[in-house]
Design an enzyme around this catalytic site. Structure first.
Site, short mmCIF file in Angstrom:
data_model
loop_
_atom_site.label_atom_id
_atom_site.label_comp_id
_atom_site.label_asym_id
_atom_site.label_seq_id
_atom_site.Cartn_x
_atom_site.Cartn_y
_atom_site.Cartn_z
N HIS A 9 63.92 17.53 42.44
CA HIS A 9 62.54 17.10 42.22
C HIS A 9 61.58 18.23 41.89
O HIS A 9 60.48 17.99 41.41
CB HIS A 9 62.03 16.36 43.48
CG HIS A 9 62.98 15.33 43.96
ND1 HIS A 9 63.89 15.57 44.96
CD2 HIS A 9 63.19 14.05 43.55
CE1 HIS A 9 64.62 14.48 45.17
NE2 HIS A 9 64.22 13.54 44.33
N GLY A 25 48.28 13.83 45.86
CA GLY A 25 49.11 12.76 45.34
C GLY A 25 49.11 12.72 43.83
O GLY A 25 50.16 12.56 43.19
N ARG A 29 45.23 16.03 39.82
CA ARG A 29 44.36 16.69 40.80
C ARG A 29 44.90 18.07 41.12
O ARG A 29 44.14 19.02 41.33
CB ARG A 29 44.23 15.83 42.06
CG ARG A 29 43.26 16.41 43.09
CD ARG A 29 43.10 15.47 44.28
NE ARG A 29 42.25 14.34 43.96
CZ ARG A 29 42.31 13.16 44.55
NH1 ARG A 29 43.21 12.94 45.49
NH2 ARG A 29 41.49 12.19 44.21
N ARG A 48 59.43 15.14 36.44
CA ARG A 48 58.80 13.84 36.68
C ARG A 48 57.28 13.88 36.52
O ARG A 48 56.56 13.03 37.03
CB ARG A 48 59.17 13.29 38.06
CG ARG A 48 60.65 13.01 38.25
CD ARG A 48 60.98 12.64 39.68
NE ARG A 48 62.42 12.39 39.83
CZ ARG A 48 62.95 11.18 39.99
NH1 ARG A 48 62.17 10.11 40.02
NH2 ARG A 48 64.25 11.02 40.13
N ARG A 92 47.47 18.66 52.69
CA ARG A 92 47.33 17.56 51.73
C ARG A 92 45.86 17.23 51.56
O ARG A 92 45.10 17.12 52.54
CB ARG A 92 48.07 16.32 52.20
CG ARG A 92 47.57 15.02 51.57
CD ARG A 92 48.37 13.81 51.91
NE ARG A 92 47.55 12.60 51.95
CZ ARG A 92 47.01 11.99 50.90
NH1 ARG A 92 47.16 12.51 49.69
NH2 ARG A 92 46.29 10.89 51.05
N GLY A 94 43.53 14.25 49.68
CA GLY A 94 43.69 12.96 49.02
C GLY A 94 42.58 12.00 49.37
O GLY A 94 41.66 12.34 50.12
N SER A 95 42.67 10.81 48.83
CA SER A 95 41.63 9.80 49.07
C SER A 95 42.05 8.86 50.18
O SER A 95 43.24 8.75 50.52
CB SER A 95 41.36 9.02 47.78
OG SER A 95 42.54 8.42 47.29
N GLU A 185 50.10 8.76 53.26
CA GLU A 185 51.03 9.88 53.19
C GLU A 185 51.21 10.74 54.44
O GLU A 185 52.24 11.40 54.58
CB GLU A 185 50.63 10.81 52.03
CG GLU A 185 50.99 10.32 50.65
CD GLU A 185 49.95 9.40 50.05
OE1 GLU A 185 50.29 8.63 49.14
OE2 GLU A 185 48.78 9.45 50.49
N ASP A 208 36.60 4.60 49.06
CA ASP A 208 36.08 3.23 49.12
C ASP A 208 35.95 2.85 50.58
O ASP A 208 36.47 3.53 51.46
CB ASP A 208 37.01 2.26 48.38
CG ASP A 208 38.43 2.29 48.92
OD1 ASP A 208 38.78 1.41 49.71
OD2 ASP A 208 39.19 3.21 48.57
N ARG A 221 37.72 9.76 41.44
CA ARG A 221 38.60 10.27 42.50
C ARG A 221 39.33 11.52 42.05
O ARG A 221 39.56 12.45 42.83
CB ARG A 221 39.59 9.19 42.94
CG ARG A 221 38.95 8.04 43.67
CD ARG A 221 39.98 7.16 44.34
NE ARG A 221 40.82 6.46 43.38
CZ ARG A 221 40.53 5.30 42.82
NH1 ARG A 221 39.37 4.71 43.10
NH2 ARG A 221 41.37 4.72 41.99
#
Length: 236
Positions: A9, A25, A29, A48, A92, A94-95, A185, A208, A221
């Site tokens: 990966h 994620g 970003r 990927r 991490r 993230g939203s 996550e 949100d 975002r």
């Protein structure tokens, strides 16, 4: 260490990834962070489309890396980083969706703990239920950094769900337990860090609100949620 690289990966060779990694994620970003914060960023992964870069930030070598969506996805990437690439710290960014009346779009959540509905921890065959938690030193540093910058934030539990479109949402039940927000996550990141003896923290921006109905666009975002990045780079 290093004999398992590149992995299925991550296309980097051992040594191309820094000991400190900030993950997101959305791979775009990660690209934004590389362009905004890193000096001389070098692309080390595009397998990927999950972009990863290494550069320097204020003289320190730092990597940024996408991890995809969901507990299994970040579980794969963080496991490989911790166990195959010698990474010691992962933050991490993230939203998250607010389920707290005092958390609004743009506010930060520092995930002290991560409640979840995942079976990820079953692999450890523990005689009970493991509570995934952040590294305290990172958590304390992030709180201090957010305070110093004057950013609006809260520290506490998040709920990490395997399901985005739930047939039976239980938001009110998590609210009753004081959970601040919903993301997807943190638990596998925290469990992988614990198992490997490493450090991890999840910093989220509210995108949100399930309380007020506030929403943002995918573009907002991706490009506008930079306060959590400021805090992550302050403490990495």
């Amino acid at each position: 260490m290093g004999e398992n690289t590149p992995t299925p990966h991550i296309g980097a060779k051992y040594g191309e990834i820094a000991e400190s990694v900030i993950m997101a994620g959305d791979p775009l970003r990660a690209k934004l962070m590389a362009e905004r914060f890193l000096e001389n960023p070098v692309l080390y992964n595009n397998v990927r489309g999950m972009l990863g870069y290494t550069g320097t930030y204020k003289g320190k070598r730092v990597s940024v890396q996408g991890h995809g969506m969901g507990i299994p996805s970040i579980g794969i990437y963080s496991y490989e980083l911790f166990n195959f690439y010698g990474v010691k710290t992962i933050i991490r960014v993230g939203s998250a969706g607010s389920i707290h009346e005092d958390l609004h779009i743009g506010d930060l959540v520092l995930a002290m703990g991560a409640c979840h509905n995942s079976n990820y921890g079953d692999q450890y065959q523990l005689p009970g239920h493991y509570a995934p938690i952040a590294d305290f030193d990172l958590l304390r540093a992030a709180s201090n950094a957010a305070e110093k910058r004057g950013y609006s934030y809260k520290v506490g539990n998040v709920f990490s769900s395997d399901v985005f479109y739930s047939d039976n949402p239980a938001t009110e039940k998590w609210q009753k337990m004081g959970v601040l927000a919903i993301e997807m996550e943190a638990p596998s990141l925290y469990m992988n860090a614990a198992r490997a003896g490493k450090r991890a923290l999840c910093i989220c921006t509210i995108s949100d609100s399930l309380v007020t109905g506030e929403v943002t666009t995918a573009e907002e975002r991706q490009n506008n949620f930079t306060k959590m990045m400021d805090v992550a780079f302050d403490i990495i």
